[in-house]
Design a protein around this motif. Structure first.
Motif, short mmCIF file in Angstrom:
data_model
loop_
_atom_site.label_atom_id
_atom_site.label_comp_id
_atom_site.label_asym_id
_atom_site.label_seq_id
_atom_site.Cartn_x
_atom_site.Cartn_y
_atom_site.Cartn_z
N HIS A 239 6.98 3.08 13.27
CA HIS A 239 6.54 3.80 11.92
C HIS A 239 6.41 4.94 12.24
O HIS A 239 6.70 5.61 13.21
N LYS B 6 8.39 1.86 3.39
CA LYS B 6 7.26 0.71 2.66
C LYS B 6 5.63 1.39 3.09
O LYS B 6 5.07 1.45 4.64
N GLU B 7 4.70 2.25 3.09
CA GLU B 7 3.60 3.23 3.01
C GLU B 7 2.22 1.42 3.73
O GLU B 7 2.17 1.06 3.13
N PHE C 88 10.96 7.81 2.40
CA PHE C 88 9.93 8.11 1.69
C PHE C 88 9.33 9.19 0.91
O PHE C 88 9.41 10.33 0.90
N LYS D 121 -3.16 4.84 4.09
CA LYS D 121 -3.45 6.78 4.17
C LYS D 121 -4.61 7.79 4.72
O LYS D 121 -5.55 6.70 4.72
N HIS E 230 0.76 10.07 5.71
CA HIS E 230 0.41 8.72 5.09
C HIS E 230 0.91 8.02 6.45
O HIS E 230 2.10 8.45 7.27
N TRP F 18 3.87 4.95 7.08
CA TRP F 18 4.44 4.05 6.42
C TRP F 18 5.62 3.87 7.46
O TRP F 18 6.04 4.04 9.11
N GLN F 19 6.49 2.69 7.13
CA GLN F 19 7.38 1.66 8.12
C GLN F 19 8.94 2.39 8.31
O GLN F 19 9.35 2.53 7.37
#
Length: 311
Positions: free
Chosen positions: A201, A220-221, A183, A224, A212, A214-215
């Motif tokens: 996550h 993938k974000e 990431f 936020k 942030h 993300w996965q």
């Protein structure tokens, strides 16, 4: 070769010591805080000093209790001189394992959720994994281009998450050490990382003043988390998925599970909030800051008690 003992910790501190690390024992009885050549163990209920664990490097950067609370792993070092990872028996303060010996500080440490493995990271850019039963080094990961500042396990124990000064957070297979995802959404230094309870996550914080989510599978974000006025230095996730952050703007914050909207602002610190921990035995947040104070907060953001790291 056995190492010579470290210099003794001061008997008394003339001023409160800025907090670089803290952790809470699994039973919620003790708060461990970084000291100078030592770790201090405080009674969470009343803030009294119970014990001191000594014989360690100058600066302590990270602390981790194993799940049953019998061991305390300490990441420490003297900047640009030496780094070490030591594990102590909590009952008597004796060293049970002396693991990392590097040329610079060890910055992060975390026991696996089942307590069978220990992960550490540091300024040498490496992540190391150890078997707790033998203390043998199992895997060494050298995938980052700069210091690795933090390390975390997913709750299922299958993945390792890292935060680095190279402006990335990475996902590794905990069994093989293989890199699985990167990431890079921060664009700045990433200071801390944590996994959400679903093990699917991650949440990272850093110099861009933003958390942030993300996965883990594909980096993938998802969203936020804003609201901070300065760099974010620490992050923890509660059992219900609530996200807690610590910042240089002298605030800690809690974000609601799922929606990640700001739910509580823990204001009233006198300096940067550098360390946070969650009390597993109660709905409490523990913060440590550069002003040398340990503070205990309830879920409504009320300060329960505070005391200086000044034995």
């Amino acid at each position: 070769m056995p190492r010579n003992p470290h210099p003794a910790a001061p008997e008394h501190y003339p001023v409160a010591l800025a907090l670089t690390a803290l952790a809470i024992s699994p039973d919620g009885a003790l708060v461990a805080t970084a000291g100078y050549h030592e770790v201090l163990l405080w009674n969470l209920a009343d803030g009294t000093l119970e014990r001191r664990i000594t014989n360690m490097a100058e600066r302590v950067h990270a602390l981790s209790f194993n799940p049953d609370g019998t061991l305390l792993a300490i990441a420490a070092g003297t900047p640009a001189v030496t780094g070490e990872l030591r594990v102590f028996n909590l009952a008597d303060g004796q060293i049970v394992a002396d693991l990392v010996r590097s040329d610079d500080v060890v910055l992060g440490v975390a026991f696996s959720p089942d307590g069978t493995r220990l992960a550490a990271c540091g300024a040498d850019r490496a992540i190391r994994l150890y078997a707790v039963d033998t203390w043998a080094e199992q895997v060494t990961i050298e995938d980052h281009a700069d210091w690795v500042l933090d390390i975390a396990w997913t709750p299922d124990g299958n993945r390792l998450l890292s935060a680095s000064r190279d402006k990335t957070s990475k996902v590794f297979d905990a069994a093989t050490g293989d890199a699985l995802a990167t990431f890079n959404g921060h664009g700045e230094v990433v200071y801390a990382v944590a996994s959400l309870p679903d093990s699917a996550h991650a949440v990272t914080v850093g110099a861009n003043k933003t958390a942030h989510v993300w996965q883990i599978a594909d980096a993938k974000e998802v969203r936020k988390l804003g609201g901070a006025g300065d760099e974010l230095l620490g992050v923890k996730v509660g059992a219900n998925g609530a996200i807690y952050t610590a910042g240089a703007d002298q605030h800690a914050r809690r974000y609601e599970p799922g929606t990640a909207t700001l739910q509580q602002d823990y204001a009233g610190h006198g300096d940067w909030v550098t360390s946070i921990a969650l009390n597993p035995a109660a709905d409490q947040l523990v913060t440590g800051s550069q002003d040398g104070m340990v503070r205990i907060w309830d879920s409504a953001g009320m300060l329960i008690r505070e005391w200086p790291v000044q034995p």
